[in-house]
Design a protein around this motif. Structure first.
Motif, PDB file in Angstrom:
ATOM      1  N   GLU A 239      16.103 -18.966  -5.817  1.00  0.00           N
ATOM      2  CA  GLU A 239      15.944 -19.821  -4.639  1.00  0.00           C
ATOM      3  C   GLU A 239      15.152 -21.086  -4.929  1.00  0.00           C
TER       4      GLU A 239
ATOM      5  N   ASN B  84      21.181 -24.377  -3.608  1.00  0.00           N
ATOM      6  CA  ASN B  84      20.147 -23.457  -3.140  1.00  0.00           C
ATOM      7  C   ASN B  84      18.725 -23.899  -3.454  1.00  0.00           C
TER       8      ASN B  84
ATOM      9  N   THR C  41      17.485 -22.656   5.758  1.00  0.00           N
ATOM     10  CA  THR C  41      17.117 -21.423   5.066  1.00  0.00           C
ATOM     11  C   THR C  41      18.257 -20.934   4.177  1.00  0.00           C
TER      12      THR C  41
ATOM     13  N   ASP D  11      19.472 -17.957   4.249  1.00  0.00           N
ATOM     14  CA  ASP D  11      20.414 -17.207   5.089  1.00  0.00           C
ATOM     15  C   ASP D  11      21.421 -18.146   5.752  1.00  0.00           C
ATOM     16  N   GLU D  12      20.941 -19.279   6.251  1.00  0.00           N
ATOM     17  CA  GLU D  12      21.852 -20.260   6.848  1.00  0.00           C
ATOM     18  C   GLU D  12      22.783 -20.846   5.796  1.00  0.00           C
TER      19      GLU D  12
ATOM     20  N   ASP E 198      23.920 -19.334   3.046  1.00  0.00           N
ATOM     21  CA  ASP E 198      24.969 -18.361   2.748  1.00  0.00           C
ATOM     22  C   ASP E 198      25.992 -18.276   3.873  1.00  0.00           C
ATOM     23  N   ALA E 199      25.502 -18.280   5.107  1.00  0.00           N
ATOM     24  CA  ALA E 199      26.426 -18.189   6.240  1.00  0.00           C
ATOM     25  C   ALA E 199      27.382 -19.381   6.256  1.00  0.00           C
TER      26      ALA E 199
END
Length: 266
Positions: A60, A110, A190, A192-193, A195-196
């Protein structure tokens, strides 16, 4: 068909192929990774099980921080011109491979994207970047011409005025700033955002009219190919010229020793 790749991590998610720059935490480009990048995109064109490609970095912290400074110093001090010439040939294959890749390429940026990392990010068809991460073509800061594609693609994406400022200074942008001026497509807050967004778009394209999507991408890239493929050898020649200078070695030594370089313009 990707069994011979050792420094790029290759994974499948259905019709989506995920290519990861796998040298954490900074995912610096080693000679082995550089050589693999020079051939991966052409090989993907022959992969009938892949509709969409996602390019990302491990961890990350960084997408890719660019070249390996210690390896650069060793090459200069040993006068290893053969390895430099080989890397310039590979650099041409990387740029040509990106432009000729027939399938959509989504950048999952990332973390920080510097040097070659910034070039890879800029050549993605659609890119999502962490908003607070930094992106910069830092070639001038290590005494090199931005010859591996940055000086070619940045003006197309953000205009010549902005490109001149960032390429002549190495000044970074945040992912948020890069998205605002069109260097990347979107910025998210983030992982998570990230990846989504990345995988929602990858699934959307993978489930679309593949031939129409691919040929539309190829049509868009025809202009870039006509311009860039005719100039990349000259750009790499400029980079080779600066690779032989005192300033390039001084930049590497200063980075290693954590001091300000003393450039002499030679």
């Amino acid at each position: 068909m990707y069994e011979n790749y050792k420094e790029l991590k290759i994974e499948r998610r259905g019709k989506i192929l995920v290519v990861t720059l796998d040298n954490p935490p900074m995912n610096a480009s080693t000679p082995g990774a550089h050589a693999e990048l020079a051939r991966i995109f052409e090989e993907i064109n022959h992969d009938h099980d892949t509709n969409v490609v996602v390019l990302t970095g491990a961890g990350e912290r960084a997408f890719s921080a660019g070249g390996d400074i210690n390896g650069m110093i060793e090459r200069i001090q040993s006068a290893d011109h053969a390895s430099w010439n080989r890397s310039m040939l590979e650099a041409r294959h990387i740029v040509n491979g990106l432009l000729r890749l027939e399938k959509p390429l989504i950048g999952r940026i990332n973390g920080h994207a510097m040097g070659l990392g910034a070039t890879l990010a800029a050549f993605c068809d659609i890119s999502y970047m962490i908003a607070d991460a930094k992106i910069a073509d830092t070639h001038v800061n290590i005494g090199l011409t931005a010859g591996d594609g940055g000086a070619l693609i940045w003006p197309f994406l953000i205009g010549f005025q902005k490109a001149r400022f960032h390429l002549l200074t190495g000044e970074p942008l945040t992912g948020r700033e890069a998205a605002e001026i069109g260097l990347v497509s979107h910025a998210v807050e983030t992982i998570d955002e990230l990846d989504a967004a990345v995988y929602a778009m990858a699934e959307r394209l993978a489930g679309g009219a593949t031939l129409a999507v691919n040929t539309t991408k190829m049509a868009i890239n025809l202009v870039l190919r006509n311009v860039l493929e005719g100039l990349i050898e000259t750009h790499l020649g400029f980079e080779t010229q600066t690779a032989l200078t005192h300033d390039h070695l001084e930049a590497g030594l200063a980075f290693r020793d954590r001091r300000t370089p003393e450039f002499r313009g030679e």
